[in-house]
Scaffold this active site. Structure first.
Site, PDB file in Angstrom:
ATOM      1  N   GLU A  91      29.590 -38.887  56.174  1.00 47.69           N
ATOM      2  CA  GLU A  91      30.889 -38.256  56.115  1.00 47.69           C
ATOM      3  C   GLU A  91      31.084 -37.137  57.131  1.00 47.69           C
ATOM      4  O   GLU A  91      31.711 -36.106  56.827  1.00 47.69           O
ATOM      5  CB  GLU A  91      31.124 -37.716  54.703  1.00 47.69           C
ATOM      6  CG  GLU A  91      30.130 -36.657  54.226  1.00 47.69           C
ATOM      7  CD  GLU A  91      28.876 -37.193  53.561  1.00 47.69           C
ATOM      8  OE1 GLU A  91      28.185 -36.428  52.894  1.00 47.69           O
ATOM      9  OE2 GLU A  91      28.593 -38.400  53.719  1.00 47.69           O
TER      10      GLU A  91
ATOM     11  N   HIS B 170      34.916 -44.306  50.252  1.00 49.94           N
ATOM     12  CA  HIS B 170      33.910 -43.348  49.806  1.00 49.94           C
ATOM     13  C   HIS B 170      33.781 -42.201  50.806  1.00 49.94           C
ATOM     14  O   HIS B 170      33.838 -41.018  50.425  1.00 49.94           O
ATOM     15  CB  HIS B 170      32.559 -44.064  49.642  1.00 49.94           C
ATOM     16  CG  HIS B 170      31.464 -43.189  49.116  1.00 49.94           C
ATOM     17  ND1 HIS B 170      31.195 -43.056  47.773  1.00 49.94           N
ATOM     18  CD2 HIS B 170      30.576 -42.391  49.760  1.00 49.94           C
ATOM     19  CE1 HIS B 170      30.185 -42.219  47.604  1.00 49.94           C
ATOM     20  NE2 HIS B 170      29.791 -41.798  48.800  1.00 49.94           N
ATOM     21  N   GLU B 171      33.624 -42.535  52.089  1.00 50.19           N
ATOM     22  CA  GLU B 171      33.424 -41.482  53.092  1.00 50.19           C
ATOM     23  C   GLU B 171      34.673 -40.619  53.250  1.00 50.19           C
ATOM     24  O   GLU B 171      34.575 -39.412  53.476  1.00 50.19           O
ATOM     25  CB  GLU B 171      33.022 -42.098  54.434  1.00 50.19           C
ATOM     26  CG  GLU B 171      31.753 -42.946  54.386  1.00 50.19           C
ATOM     27  CD  GLU B 171      30.580 -42.268  53.707  1.00 50.19           C
ATOM     28  OE1 GLU B 171      30.450 -41.025  53.804  1.00 50.19           O
ATOM     29  OE2 GLU B 171      29.785 -42.972  53.060  1.00 50.19           O
TER      30      GLU B 171
ATOM     31  N   HIS C  21      34.753 -37.974  50.711  1.00 42.09           N
ATOM     32  CA  HIS C  21      33.865 -36.859  51.051  1.00 42.09           C
ATOM     33  C   HIS C  21      34.588 -35.750  51.808  1.00 42.09           C
ATOM     34  O   HIS C  21      34.084 -34.620  51.870  1.00 42.09           O
ATOM     35  CB  HIS C  21      32.707 -37.358  51.909  1.00 42.09           C
ATOM     36  CG  HIS C  21      31.479 -37.725  51.129  1.00 42.09           C
ATOM     37  ND1 HIS C  21      30.863 -36.854  50.253  1.00 42.09           N
ATOM     38  CD2 HIS C  21      30.740 -38.860  51.116  1.00 42.09           C
ATOM     39  CE1 HIS C  21      29.795 -37.442  49.731  1.00 42.09           C
ATOM     40  NE2 HIS C  21      29.701 -38.663  50.229  1.00 42.09           N
TER      41      HIS C  21
ATOM     42  N   GLU D 189      28.050 -36.402  45.631  1.00 45.15           N
ATOM     43  CA  GLU D 189      28.147 -37.856  45.507  1.00 45.15           C
ATOM     44  C   GLU D 189      28.813 -38.317  44.216  1.00 45.15           C
ATOM     45  O   GLU D 189      29.473 -39.355  44.188  1.00 45.15           O
ATOM     46  CB  GLU D 189      26.761 -38.484  45.664  1.00 45.15           C
ATOM     47  CG  GLU D 189      26.126 -38.241  47.030  1.00 45.15           C
ATOM     48  CD  GLU D 189      26.940 -38.818  48.184  1.00 45.15           C
ATOM     49  OE1 GLU D 189      27.882 -39.602  47.941  1.00 45.15           O
ATOM     50  OE2 GLU D 189      26.636 -38.481  49.338  1.00 45.15           O
TER      51      GLU D 189
ATOM     52  N   ASP E 296      14.836 -36.031  50.846  1.00 52.39           N
ATOM     53  CA  ASP E 296      14.956 -37.464  51.136  1.00 52.39           C
ATOM     54  C   ASP E 296      14.235 -38.313  50.098  1.00 52.39           C
ATOM     55  O   ASP E 296      14.635 -39.446  49.822  1.00 52.39           O
ATOM     56  CB  ASP E 296      14.405 -37.778  52.527  1.00 52.39           C
ATOM     57  CG  ASP E 296      15.350 -37.359  53.648  1.00 52.39           C
ATOM     58  OD1 ASP E 296      16.545 -37.171  53.364  1.00 52.39           O
ATOM     59  OD2 ASP E 296      14.890 -37.209  54.791  1.00 52.39           O
TER      60      ASP E 296
ATOM     61  N   TYR F 285      24.859 -40.498  42.676  1.00 50.54           N
ATOM     62  CA  TYR F 285      26.147 -41.177  42.802  1.00 50.54           C
ATOM     63  C   TYR F 285      26.648 -41.646  41.434  1.00 50.54           C
ATOM     64  O   TYR F 285      27.770 -41.323  41.030  1.00 50.54           O
ATOM     65  CB  TYR F 285      26.024 -42.401  43.716  1.00 50.54           C
ATOM     66  CG  TYR F 285      25.676 -42.128  45.145  1.00 50.54           C
ATOM     67  CD1 TYR F 285      26.618 -42.304  46.150  1.00 50.54           C
ATOM     68  CD2 TYR F 285      24.399 -41.738  45.520  1.00 50.54           C
ATOM     69  CE1 TYR F 285      26.302 -42.090  47.489  1.00 50.54           C
ATOM     70  CE2 TYR F 285      24.074 -41.508  46.842  1.00 50.54           C
ATOM     71  CZ  TYR F 285      25.027 -41.685  47.825  1.00 50.54           C
ATOM     72  OH  TYR F 285      24.708 -41.464  49.138  1.00 50.54           O
TER      73      TYR F 285
END
Length: 732
Positions: free
Chosen positions: A383, A407-408, A411, A430, A487, A495
């Site tokens: 995003e 979705h992006e 954001h 998310e 990560d 999400y």
């Protein structure tokens, strides 16, 4: 006065948790420093009592304790009395009920455990980069200027920044040379860059820190592609991916989402450049220094909306663009441009209008453009403001995967305008974004589509829960990432569990009431970073005068929401769009059963079984088949792929799931196609699960495939697959 029922660490009589102690204290002048080893020192005064001298008490007492407590203003106001709190996790807590020695104290502690910087003392307000893109040496080099504002009147005589695998040559403070040291590397956070300041910086004053820097071959944020790795084989290509903590491998910075700054970009390259700001032109052409080399232009961009540093993004390559809406363009390689334009043309503006009818304020970033990256991009989308980075896997020729763009785009509000203050609260980015993405689906296609998307998401949640185990700490909504690599915690859980947290409030309060809170939330915290306790406080405050809603929220189990491992409560979804998917899956289950019931004899797979479906219905159908994939014979796998066209589809969402069933069934005809797919797509959503399955089916082929395509993958993806295949520290 009584402590208001509020977020832990966010009541008006505010408790500060240090280790296992909560300190109730007046909040004004003196300063607390929470260091990275989580020890506490106070200045100028000391705690009058230590935590060890106090009786143990449940943290729940925080919400019922009454006493003569001072009032602290909210962290998000402009009042000079500002309280900032550390991230808190559930644990038995000792209680300190006596105030500090100094009755005037301001608490200023970093909330992000994944940074080495001292951003609680000096904070970045503007970042200016002036870099050359050097394709020959696969590096960017030049200078970065950080404008830092002092947050304290104390004797802070050094700036500590995050850095990772950087070549740092010169540091200047306000134009004068400054001493600096690069500390020992602390995995996974890199090396602290400590800069000695010539003088104390008064509170509210700024300094400019300029750093001459170059990236190295160990940079984890940049991917460099040779001409042979691009579609037309003519020019090299580079792009960045800084989420979560990889910006520090491009330039020294306060690499935390708890800091936002404006940005200026000046990027010199022989090929077109994009960056996460509005373009202001290309100028200052420089002819080649040697025969056969290209000349270069300087491309400039400005980002006047404060953003987190993980949204710093640059890309350079053989790029072309086309319009896809009144405020949107798509960028890609020249050969792919027309296909990308056809896929996305007319899609952005309906998404934008649907969102702006739900959230507030209006879209803040002026333009919304999409860069379709090479196939090695490790995510579905990123995003980055102004230019969303997107995987080429969304260009399927049928407009069936453009929900990634929804979705992006979402954001732009959740994650970019309002950002999670640390990766421990990643669900705020998310979860909100997934919720808004599904509201777009409901607004454009109807509520059945919204529920259909949630059903697909639940299946993804099951996959993550199965991989971690339902009692794993990473299955909580609010995580403890001290000493951890963010990560490693990346999965569908923030999400989907985040979506269900918000959807739960929609069901609890009623959609009409809940919808009045959504714009309030984004208006309240725009341009800021927040944690879960800010969210809770905001929600409670908003409905405080609504007795019915306030009672529901008072009785709500917040501890379970934030800290419980495992699944959320599963709501009753609208089954309209999945009914036919499940019915067909039941026919296949009977067909592949070792003792098939009589009705299976009357079922023969035909292309007409799915001819009326959208591609996501095939996704749901295939995911249902995954539940009994080991029952499939090689002949059944062949029939599934050939009759329905799954074996030859260009839609990677569908193809990957078909191949996954084949790998689980140990059907050899899917081994080589799986290896081929792994060699042409770098999106971790597909790559990591498929490598795990291929590794179980044929480890030699999995390792051979990875070694053959190692350099194709982005460094983030490469590192994660190495962990999956070889374990920690065993990657080649």
């Amino acid at each position: 006065m009584a402590v208001r029922r509020c977020a832990l660490g966010r009541s008006f009589a505010a408790p500060l948790r240090i280790r296992s102690a909560y300190v109730f204290t007046p909040l004004r002048r003196a300063h607390l420093h929470l260091h990275h080893d989580h020890t506490l020192s106070t200045a100028p005064s000391q705690l009058s009592n230590s935590a060890s001298q106090q009786p143990q008490s449940s943290p729940l007492a925080l919400e019922t304790l009454a006493g003569p407590l001072f009032t602290a203003t909210s962290r998000t106001t402009s009042s000079p009395a500002v309280a900032k709190f550390s991230t808190m996790h559930r644990a038995p807590a000792a209680m300190l009920t006596k105030p500090m020695t100094d009755p005037d104290i301001e608490i200023r502690t970093p909330r992000d455990p994944n940074t080495l910087s001292n951003y609680h003392n000096l904070v970045t307000r503007h970042t200016s980069v002036d870099f050359d893109v050097d394709f020959a040496k696969k590096r960017v080099f030049g200078s970065v200027v950080l404008r830092l504002e002092s947050l304290t009147d104390e004797e802070v005589r050094e700036v500590v920044l995050d850095s990772s695998f950087l070549d740092i040559s010169v540091v200047e403070v306000d134009g004068k040379s400054a001493k600096f040291t690069v500390g020992d590397r602390i995995e996974p956070y890199g090396s602290p860059l400590t800069i000695t300041l010539p003088d104390k910086v008064p509170k509210g004053k700024t300094i400019d820190v300029e750093i001459k820097v170059a990236t190295t071959d160990k940079c984890t944020a940049l991917q460099w592609m040779t001409p042979a790795q691009t579609s037309n084989k003519k020019h090299p290509y580079m792009f960045s991916q800084c989420q979560a903590i990889h910006a520090r491998s491009v330039f020294p910075c306060q690499d935390t989402p708890d800091v936002k700054s404006t940005f200026s970009f000046a990027l010199r390259s022989p090929l077109p450049v994009l960056a996460s700001g509005l373009p202001t032109g290309a100028s200052e052409y420089q002819p080649p220094k040697k025969d056969g080399e290209p000349g270069t232009l300087k491309y400039t961009f400005e980002q006047k909306v404060p953003m987190t540093v993980y949204l710093f993004a640059i890309a350079s390559g053989d790029l072309a663009c086309a319009s896809i809406g009144p405020r949107s363009t798509v960028w890609s390689g020249p050969e792919e441009l027309l296909a990308c334009q056809r896929e996305l043309d007319g899609e952005i503006e309906p998404f934008m209008k649907a969102l702006e009818s739900i959230v507030s304020p209006a879209y803040a970033w002026t333009q919304y453009n999409v860069l379709i990256l090479p196939p090695s991009f490790p995510y579905g989308g990123m995003e980055n403001p102004v230019w969303t980075y997107a995987t080429p896997s969304i260009i399927s020729g049928d407009k069936q995967n453009v929900d990634v763009i929804a979705h992006e785009l979402s954001h732009s509000w959740s994650g970019n305008l309002v950002s999670a203050a640390s990766w421990e609260h990643f669900w705020l980015n998310e979860g909100w974004t997934t919720y808004l993405e599904r509201r777009i689906a409901g607004a454009i296609h109807g509520e059945a589509h919204r529920h259909f998307s949630a059903i697909i998401g639940w299946k993804a949640l099951e996959g993550s829960m199965e991989r971690y185990g339902a009692d794993h700490p990473y299955t909580k909504l609010v995580l403890d990432l001290k000493g951890q690599d963010p990560d490693d915690a990346f999965s569908s859980i923030p999400y989907e569990k985040g979506f269900h947290a918000l959807y739960q409030f929609e069901l609890l309060l009623g959609k009409k009431k809940w919808d009045t809170f959504i714009p309030h939330y984004f208006n309240t915290f725009k341009f800021k970073s927040v944690d879960s306790y800010d969210f809770k406080s905001c929600l409670l405050d908003f409905f405080a005068q609504d007795s019915e809603s306030a009672k529901k929220l008072e009785e709500f189990d917040w501890d379970k929401l934030f800290y419980a491992t495992g699944y959320p409560e599963k709501p009753d979804f609208d089954q309209t769009m999945v009914k036919s998917c499940y019915e067909l899956a039941d026919h296949w289950k009977a067909l592949v059963s070792s003792s098939p019931p009589s009705e299976a004899k009357d079922f023969t797979p035909q292309a007409t079984d799915i001819e009326s479906w959208v591609s996501n219905q095939s996704v749901v159908f295939l995911e249902k088949l995954e539940d009994f994939a080991t029952s499939f014979s090689a002949e059944h796998i062949h029939s599934l792929g050939s009759v329905y066209g799954y074996a030859t589809t260009q839609n990677i969402e569908v193809l990957s799931r078909y191949l996954s069933i084949g790998l689980r069934a140990k059907a050899r005809e899917t081994y080589e196609p799986s290896a081929q797919l792994l060699g042409r797509i770098g999106r971790m959503k597909f790559v990591r699960p498929m490598y795990r399955l291929l590794n179980e089916a044929n480890r030699d082929l999995a390792v051979k495939t990875f070694e053959a395509h190692r350099e194709f993958y982005h460094p983030i993806c490469r590192g994660m697959v190495e962990k999956d295949l070889f374990g920690e520290g065993e990657g080649k």
